[in-house]
Design an enzyme around this catalytic site. Structure first.
Site, PDB file in Angstrom:
ATOM      1  N   GLU A  99       0.829  -1.213   0.000  1.00  0.00           N
ATOM      2  CA  GLU A  99       0.000   0.000   0.000  1.00  0.00           C
ATOM      3  C   GLU A  99       0.860   1.257   0.000  1.00  0.00           C
ATOM      4  OE1 GLU A  99      -2.677   1.372  -0.437  1.00  0.00           O
ATOM      5  OE2 GLU A  99      -4.418   0.413   0.456  1.00  0.00           O
ATOM      6  N   ASP A 100       0.304   2.314  -0.569  1.00  0.00           N
ATOM      7  CA  ASP A 100       0.971   3.614  -0.545  1.00  0.00           C
ATOM      8  C   ASP A 100       0.796   4.296   0.809  1.00  0.00           C
ATOM      9  OD1 ASP A 100      -1.760   3.796  -0.914  1.00  0.00           O
ATOM     10  OD2 ASP A 100      -1.671   5.335  -2.459  1.00  0.00           O
ATOM     11  N   ASP A 103      -4.515   5.085   6.213  1.00  0.00           N
ATOM     12  CA  ASP A 103      -5.096   6.273   6.833  1.00  0.00           C
ATOM     13  C   ASP A 103      -6.093   5.794   7.889  1.00  0.00           C
ATOM     14  OD1 ASP A 103      -5.937   8.927   7.178  1.00  0.00           O
ATOM     15  OD2 ASP A 103      -7.286   8.875   5.468  1.00  0.00           O
ATOM     16  N   PHE A 152      -3.026  15.970   4.515  1.00  0.00           N
ATOM     17  CA  PHE A 152      -3.236  15.285   3.238  1.00  0.00           C
ATOM     18  C   PHE A 152      -1.954  15.375   2.420  1.00  0.00           C
ATOM     19  CE2 PHE A 152      -5.003  14.152  -0.838  1.00  0.00           C
ATOM     20  CZ  PHE A 152      -5.851  13.113  -0.467  1.00  0.00           C
ATOM     21  N   ARG A 165       0.244  12.752  -8.795  1.00  0.00           N
ATOM     22  CA  ARG A 165       0.839  11.412  -8.638  1.00  0.00           C
ATOM     23  C   ARG A 165       2.278  11.385  -9.144  1.00  0.00           C
ATOM     24  NH1 ARG A 165      -3.294   7.828  -7.268  1.00  0.00           N
ATOM     25  NH2 ARG A 165      -5.324   8.212  -8.207  1.00  0.00           N
TER      26      ARG A 165
HETATM   27  P1  IMP Z   1      -8.010   4.391   4.351  1.00  0.00           P
HETATM   28  O1  IMP Z   1      -9.039   3.402   3.899  1.00  0.00           O
HETATM   29  O2  IMP Z   1      -8.637   5.549   5.077  1.00  0.00           O
HETATM   30  O3  IMP Z   1      -6.852   3.793   5.147  1.00  0.00           O
HETATM   31  O4  IMP Z   1      -7.421   5.119   3.092  1.00  0.00           O
HETATM   32  C1  IMP Z   1      -6.865   4.422   2.116  1.00  0.00           C
HETATM   33  C2  IMP Z   1      -6.745   5.172   0.810  1.00  0.00           C
HETATM   34  O5  IMP Z   1      -7.126   6.561   0.889  1.00  0.00           O
HETATM   35  C3  IMP Z   1      -5.302   5.197   0.413  1.00  0.00           C
HETATM   36  O6  IMP Z   1      -4.920   4.015  -0.227  1.00  0.00           O
HETATM   37  C4  IMP Z   1      -5.254   6.416  -0.472  1.00  0.00           C
HETATM   38  O7  IMP Z   1      -5.666   6.078  -1.780  1.00  0.00           O
HETATM   39  C5  IMP Z   1      -6.252   7.366   0.139  1.00  0.00           C
HETATM   40  N1  IMP Z   1      -5.601   8.345   1.038  1.00  0.00           N
HETATM   41  C6  IMP Z   1      -5.652   8.400   2.383  1.00  0.00           C
HETATM   42  N2  IMP Z   1      -4.936   9.424   2.868  1.00  0.00           N
HETATM   43  C7  IMP Z   1      -4.398  10.039   1.790  1.00  0.00           C
HETATM   44  C8  IMP Z   1      -3.531  11.173   1.635  1.00  0.00           C
HETATM   45  O8  IMP Z   1      -3.070  11.844   2.582  1.00  0.00           O
HETATM   46  N3  IMP Z   1      -3.196  11.477   0.343  1.00  0.00           N
HETATM   47  C9  IMP Z   1      -3.645  10.770  -0.736  1.00  0.00           C
HETATM   48  N4  IMP Z   1      -4.454   9.707  -0.625  1.00  0.00           N
HETATM   49  C10 IMP Z   1      -4.826   9.350   0.623  1.00  0.00           C
HETATM   50 MG    MG Z   2      -4.423   3.745  -2.158  1.00  0.00          MG
END
Ligand code: IMP
Ligand code: MG
Length: 175
Positions: A99-100, A103, A152, A165
């Protein structure tokens, strides 16, 4: 016309490269003889995965899944969707999710649960960045890159409404 968003560098390309090398060394140690399947979550993980696999000098396979919890903008919608389309054999394989960013953790929890039900030989999780302050449930991270503040971030694969990106550094988007 909106004014141009302000970006400030959080991690330089050199800091990112050092982190990718560290993670690659950890992963190599654990997977050298396991022929793992690395599953990257599109779109954000594509840059990280590309750099990571080029530092892994042993047999492995690569798969992609498309998941989305974000509509447009910067707030999670709270529900995760998986795009239709088959993942190849999971059963009996050593699976490493790449994963990148993690969050809230909802995306990862959904994917890990989906994969676990398909009975892999092992299932681990690697993330380049970790925004721990926003976690809504526990997610076990086996390979953790960089801790990020509750901001963010964009660049190195991460977007805001599909922009940024292509930035080589990871930047905070000041809103
Ligand atoms: P989660 O389900 O809240 O953990 O978020 C997962 C997805 O939200 C990540 O794989 C990203 O695609 C996107 N995301 C969450 N935080 C950021 C951020 O700070 N910048 C860009 N994308 C984010
Ligand atoms: Mg993602």
């Amino acid at each position: 016309m909106d004014s141009e968003p302000k970006l400030s560098v959080l991690f330089t390309r050199d800091e990112i490269a050092a982190t990718v090398s560290r993670l690659a060394a950890e992963i190599r140690h654990d997977y050298l003889d396991k022929n793992p399947v690395l599953i990257a979550v599109l779109k954000g993980s594509f840059v990280f995965l590309a750099d990571l696999v080029r530092q892994l000098d042993f047999p492995l396979e690569v798969e992609f899944v498309r998941l989305s919890s974000y509509g447009r903008g910067t707030e999670s919608s709270g529900t995760v969707k998986m795009a239709p389309g088959a993942l190849s054999q999971i059963k009996g394989r050593h699976i490493l999710v790449v994963e990148d960013i993690i969050d809230t953790g909802l995306t990862s929890a959904f994917l890990l649960d989906y994969l676990r039900r398909r009975k892999p030989a092992s299932l681990k999780f690697c993330t380049l960045t970790d925004k721990a302050a926003r976690r809504r449930g526990p997610v076990n991270i086996d390979y953790r890159g960089l801790a990020v503040p509750d901001k963010f971030i964009v660049g190195y694969g991460l977007d805001c409404d599909e922009r940024f990106r292509n930035l080589p550094d990871i930047c905070v988007l000041e809103q």
